[in-house]
Design a protein around this motif. Structure first.
Motif, PDB file in Angstrom:
ATOM      1  N   ASP A 164       2.568  -4.269 -21.135  1.00 18.48           N
ATOM      2  CA  ASP A 164       3.302  -5.313 -20.408  1.00 18.48           C
ATOM      3  C   ASP A 164       3.009  -5.234 -18.905  1.00 18.48           C
ATOM      4  O   ASP A 164       2.866  -6.270 -18.232  1.00 18.48           O
ATOM      5  CB  ASP A 164       4.804  -5.179 -20.649  1.00 18.48           C
ATOM      6  CG  ASP A 164       5.198  -5.568 -22.074  1.00 18.48           C
ATOM      7  OD1 ASP A 164       4.428  -6.304 -22.716  1.00 18.48           O
ATOM      8  OD2 ASP A 164       6.263  -5.103 -22.529  1.00 18.48           O
ATOM      9  N   VAL A 165       2.932  -4.013 -18.354  1.00 14.12           N
ATOM     10  CA  VAL A 165       2.640  -3.863 -16.920  1.00 14.12           C
ATOM     11  C   VAL A 165       1.236  -4.362 -16.615  1.00 14.12           C
ATOM     12  O   VAL A 165       1.011  -5.082 -15.636  1.00 14.12           O
ATOM     13  CB  VAL A 165       2.811  -2.393 -16.484  1.00 14.12           C
ATOM     14  CG1 VAL A 165       2.334  -2.208 -15.048  1.00 14.12           C
ATOM     15  CG2 VAL A 165       4.266  -1.959 -16.620  1.00 14.12           C
ATOM     16  N   PRO A 176       0.831  -1.222   0.000  1.00 10.83           N
ATOM     17  CA  PRO A 176       0.000   0.000   0.000  1.00 10.83           C
ATOM     18  C   PRO A 176       0.858   1.261   0.000  1.00 10.83           C
ATOM     19  O   PRO A 176       1.038   1.920   1.022  1.00 10.83           O
ATOM     20  CB  PRO A 176      -0.813  -0.130   1.285  1.00 10.83           C
ATOM     21  CG  PRO A 176       0.081  -0.919   2.205  1.00 10.83           C
ATOM     22  CD  PRO A 176       0.829  -1.887   1.318  1.00 10.83           C
ATOM     23  N   LEU A 177       1.407   1.593  -1.145  1.00 18.85           N
ATOM     24  CA  LEU A 177       2.320   2.729  -1.255  1.00 18.85           C
ATOM     25  C   LEU A 177       1.547   4.041  -1.364  1.00 18.85           C
ATOM     26  O   LEU A 177       0.492   4.100  -2.004  1.00 18.85           O
ATOM     27  CB  LEU A 177       3.209   2.558  -2.489  1.00 18.85           C
ATOM     28  CG  LEU A 177       4.103   1.308  -2.484  1.00 18.85           C
ATOM     29  CD1 LEU A 177       4.786   1.152  -3.831  1.00 18.85           C
ATOM     30  CD2 LEU A 177       5.126   1.398  -1.368  1.00 18.85           C
ATOM     31  N   PRO A 178       2.073   5.113  -0.784  1.00 23.24           N
ATOM     32  CA  PRO A 178       1.389   6.405  -0.888  1.00 23.24           C
ATOM     33  C   PRO A 178       1.526   7.013  -2.275  1.00 23.24           C
ATOM     34  O   PRO A 178       2.463   6.705  -3.026  1.00 23.24           O
ATOM     35  CB  PRO A 178       2.102   7.267   0.164  1.00 23.24           C
ATOM     36  CG  PRO A 178       3.449   6.646   0.313  1.00 23.24           C
ATOM     37  CD  PRO A 178       3.258   5.178   0.097  1.00 23.24           C
ATOM     38  N   VAL A 179       0.574   7.859  -2.612  1.00 26.31           N
ATOM     39  CA  VAL A 179       0.613   8.577  -3.887  1.00 26.31           C
ATOM     40  C   VAL A 179       1.903   9.393  -3.972  1.00 26.31           C
ATOM     41  O   VAL A 179       2.328  10.013  -3.000  1.00 26.31           O
ATOM     42  CB  VAL A 179      -0.615   9.499  -4.016  1.00 26.31           C
ATOM     43  CG1 VAL A 179      -0.476  10.430  -5.210  1.00 26.31           C
ATOM     44  CG2 VAL A 179      -1.885   8.678  -4.134  1.00 26.31           C
ATOM     45  N   GLY A 180       2.529   9.377  -5.146  1.00 25.55           N
ATOM     46  CA  GLY A 180       3.777  10.098  -5.352  1.00 25.55           C
ATOM     47  C   GLY A 180       5.010   9.218  -5.262  1.00 25.55           C
ATOM     48  O   GLY A 180       6.112   9.655  -5.636  1.00 25.55           O
ATOM     49  N   THR A 181       4.853   7.976  -4.772  1.00 27.59           N
ATOM     50  CA  THR A 181       5.993   7.069  -4.676  1.00 27.59           C
ATOM     51  C   THR A 181       6.463   6.649  -6.071  1.00 27.59           C
ATOM     52  O   THR A 181       5.660   6.316  -6.937  1.00 27.59           O
ATOM     53  CB  THR A 181       5.610   5.798  -3.879  1.00 27.59           C
ATOM     54  OG1 THR A 181       5.156   6.171  -2.581  1.00 27.59           O
ATOM     55  CG2 THR A 181       6.806   4.867  -3.737  1.00 27.59           C
ATOM     56  N   VAL A 182       7.759   6.710  -6.291  1.00 27.22           N
ATOM     57  CA  VAL A 182       8.345   6.289  -7.564  1.00 27.22           C
ATOM     58  C   VAL A 182       8.810   4.838  -7.414  1.00 27.22           C
ATOM     59  O   VAL A 182       9.487   4.495  -6.439  1.00 27.22           O
ATOM     60  CB  VAL A 182       9.528   7.194  -7.962  1.00 27.22           C
ATOM     61  CG1 VAL A 182      10.189   6.694  -9.245  1.00 27.22           C
ATOM     62  CG2 VAL A 182       9.061   8.632  -8.122  1.00 27.22           C
ATOM     63  N   VAL A 183       8.434   3.989  -8.374  1.00 31.87           N
ATOM     64  CA  VAL A 183       8.739   2.557  -8.266  1.00 31.87           C
ATOM     65  C   VAL A 183       9.305   2.028  -9.580  1.00 31.87           C
ATOM     66  O   VAL A 183       9.092   2.607 -10.651  1.00 31.87           O
ATOM     67  CB  VAL A 183       7.474   1.734  -7.905  1.00 31.87           C
ATOM     68  CG1 VAL A 183       6.946   2.132  -6.540  1.00 31.87           C
ATOM     69  CG2 VAL A 183       6.387   1.896  -8.965  1.00 31.87           C
ATOM     70  N   GLN A 184      10.013   0.923  -9.453  1.00 28.96           N
ATOM     71  CA  GLN A 184      10.426   0.121 -10.609  1.00 28.96           C
ATOM     72  C   GLN A 184       9.459  -1.063 -10.695  1.00 28.96           C
ATOM     73  O   GLN A 184       9.218  -1.747  -9.690  1.00 28.96           O
ATOM     74  CB  GLN A 184      11.857  -0.376 -10.432  1.00 28.96           C
ATOM     75  CG  GLN A 184      12.438  -1.096 -11.631  1.00 28.96           C
ATOM     76  CD  GLN A 184      13.864  -1.547 -11.364  1.00 28.96           C
ATOM     77  OE1 GLN A 184      14.095  -2.446 -10.553  1.00 28.96           O
ATOM     78  NE2 GLN A 184      14.825  -0.925 -12.036  1.00 28.96           N
ATOM     79  N   VAL A 185       8.870  -1.275 -11.855  1.00 29.22           N
ATOM     80  CA  VAL A 185       7.906  -2.367 -12.030  1.00 29.22           C
ATOM     81  C   VAL A 185       8.634  -3.564 -12.636  1.00 29.22           C
ATOM     82  O   VAL A 185       9.265  -3.450 -13.701  1.00 29.22           O
ATOM     83  CB  VAL A 185       6.736  -1.942 -12.946  1.00 29.22           C
ATOM     84  CG1 VAL A 185       5.687  -3.056 -13.009  1.00 29.22           C
ATOM     85  CG2 VAL A 185       6.112  -0.646 -12.455  1.00 29.22           C
ATOM     86  N   VAL A 186       8.525  -4.701 -11.947  1.00 31.67           N
ATOM     87  CA  VAL A 186       9.262  -5.909 -12.347  1.00 31.67           C
ATOM     88  C   VAL A 186       8.281  -7.045 -12.583  1.00 31.67           C
ATOM     89  O   VAL A 186       7.396  -7.309 -11.751  1.00 31.67           O
ATOM     90  CB  VAL A 186      10.272  -6.313 -11.257  1.00 31.67           C
ATOM     91  CG1 VAL A 186      11.021  -7.573 -11.661  1.00 31.67           C
ATOM     92  CG2 VAL A 186      11.235  -5.168 -10.967  1.00 31.67           C
ATOM     93  N   ALA A 187       8.430  -7.731 -13.717  1.00 34.31           N
ATOM     94  CA  ALA A 187       7.673  -8.952 -13.983  1.00 34.31           C
ATOM     95  C   ALA A 187       8.467 -10.126 -13.421  1.00 34.31           C
ATOM     96  O   ALA A 187       9.654 -10.288 -13.729  1.00 34.31           O
ATOM     97  CB  ALA A 187       7.449  -9.125 -15.484  1.00 34.31           C
ATOM     98  N   THR A 188       7.816 -10.913 -12.582  1.00 32.78           N
ATOM     99  CA  THR A 188       8.505 -12.036 -11.947  1.00 32.78           C
ATOM    100  C   THR A 188       8.248 -13.322 -12.724  1.00 32.78           C
ATOM    101  O   THR A 188       7.136 -13.569 -13.201  1.00 32.78           O
ATOM    102  CB  THR A 188       8.009 -12.214 -10.499  1.00 32.78           C
ATOM    103  OG1 THR A 188       6.587 -12.388 -10.501  1.00 32.78           O
ATOM    104  CG2 THR A 188       8.357 -10.993  -9.669  1.00 32.78           C
ATOM    105  N   GLY A 189       9.302 -14.145 -12.876  1.00 29.63           N
ATOM    106  CA  GLY A 189       9.185 -15.409 -13.595  1.00 29.63           C
ATOM    107  C   GLY A 189       9.059 -16.575 -12.631  1.00 29.63           C
ATOM    108  O   GLY A 189       9.372 -16.458 -11.433  1.00 29.63           O
ATOM    109  N   VAL A 190       8.592 -17.707 -13.126  1.00 26.84           N
ATOM    110  CA  VAL A 190       8.424 -18.897 -12.289  1.00 26.84           C
ATOM    111  C   VAL A 190       9.766 -19.416 -11.801  1.00 26.84           C
ATOM    112  O   VAL A 190       9.842 -20.153 -10.804  1.00 26.84           O
ATOM    113  CB  VAL A 190       7.674 -19.995 -13.073  1.00 26.84           C
ATOM    114  CG1 VAL A 190       6.240 -19.564 -13.354  1.00 26.84           C
ATOM    115  CG2 VAL A 190       8.403 -20.347 -14.361  1.00 26.84           C
ATOM    116  N   ASP A 191      10.845 -19.045 -12.485  1.00 24.60           N
ATOM    117  CA  ASP A 191      12.176 -19.510 -12.083  1.00 24.60           C
ATOM    118  C   ASP A 191      12.835 -18.550 -11.091  1.00 24.60           C
ATOM    119  O   ASP A 191      14.006 -18.707 -10.748  1.00 24.60           O
ATOM    120  CB  ASP A 191      13.073 -19.684 -13.309  1.00 24.60           C
ATOM    121  CG  ASP A 191      13.223 -18.381 -14.101  1.00 24.60           C
ATOM    122  OD1 ASP A 191      12.544 -17.389 -13.743  1.00 24.60           O
ATOM    123  OD2 ASP A 191      14.011 -18.361 -15.073  1.00 24.60           O
ATOM    124  N   GLY A 192      12.076 -17.522 -10.636  1.00 23.31           N
ATOM    125  CA  GLY A 192      12.616 -16.584  -9.659  1.00 23.31           C
ATOM    126  C   GLY A 192      13.325 -15.400 -10.254  1.00 23.31           C
ATOM    127  O   GLY A 192      13.821 -14.540  -9.513  1.00 23.31           O
TER     128      GLY A 192
END
Length: 201
Positions: free
Chosen positions: A183-184, A137-153
């Motif tokens: 993609d996201v 639950p991140l607050p508005v304005g937070t900058v993030v990196q979006v990562v797709a996770t694979g089944v192999d970790g």
């Protein structure tokens, strides 16, 4: 009770005699005029206040983050001295907040867009929702990196610098570049997405 009877000052005694010597109708008229004069004096004092005549405004009933959808349940009417009311104050309790509005602060046009979440975006970004149960639950304005996770970790970076623009309880909305939006969104639907918080700079 014993003791000497109350004795009025001569001038007050004479005034009392004259008052009660008037007819009931005359006393009623005079009393009404006195009350009206007192109310007029109070109104004049208010108008002459160094902060101006009170003005009706809308204020936040609680701390509202950017991206909040406005409605009468999160705003309340108040009266502020005219000199203290900010320019562009708003009496329309609809729209989307483009900036945080602390509890008790006056709502202005500068806080609101009528274009929904689209009004919070740069021309190069899209708004993409991620299921709230998948992300913190991140607050508005937070900058993030979006990562797709694979089944192999392993993980694949989909968007290096996305920004949280709203949270509606069921979804966390991110502003991501157009090229990464599909993609996201797909990673969110698959449940294979993670966020890494980045420095805002």
């Amino acid at each position: 009770m014993g003791g000497a009877p109350l004795v009025l000052a001569p001038w007050l005694d004479a005034l009392s005699d004259r008052w009660w010597g008037l007819t009931p109708r005359t006393r009623t008229v005079l009393a009404t005029c006195l009350v009206a004069a007192l109310l007029s004096g109070a109104a004049l004092r208010t108008a002459a206040s160094p902060y101006g005549t009170p003005v009706a405004v809308l204020v936040a009933a609680e701390d509202l983050p950017a991206g909040s959808e406005l409605d009468p349940s999160v705003l309340q009417r108040a009266r502020w001295p005219g000199e203290l009311v900010p320019e562009g104050y708003r009496l329309d309790a609809t729209g989307t907040l483009t900036a945080p509005l602390p509890a008790g602060a006056v709502l202005t046009d500068a806080h609101v867009t009528d274009r929904g979440l689209g009004g919070l975006l740069d021309a190069t970004d899209s708004a993409v929702p991620l299921p709230a149960e998948l992300v913190p639950p991140l607050p508005v304005g937070t900058v993030v990196q979006v990562v797709a996770t694979g089944v192999d970790g392993t993980g694949t970076v989909l968007a290096d610098r996305a920004e949280v623009i709203a949270s509606d309880g069921g979804s966390l909305w991110l502003a991501v570049p157009h090229a990464a939006a599909a993609d996201v969104a797909a990673a969110g639907l698959r449940g294979s997405v993670a966020l890494a918080v980045r420095s805002p700079g």
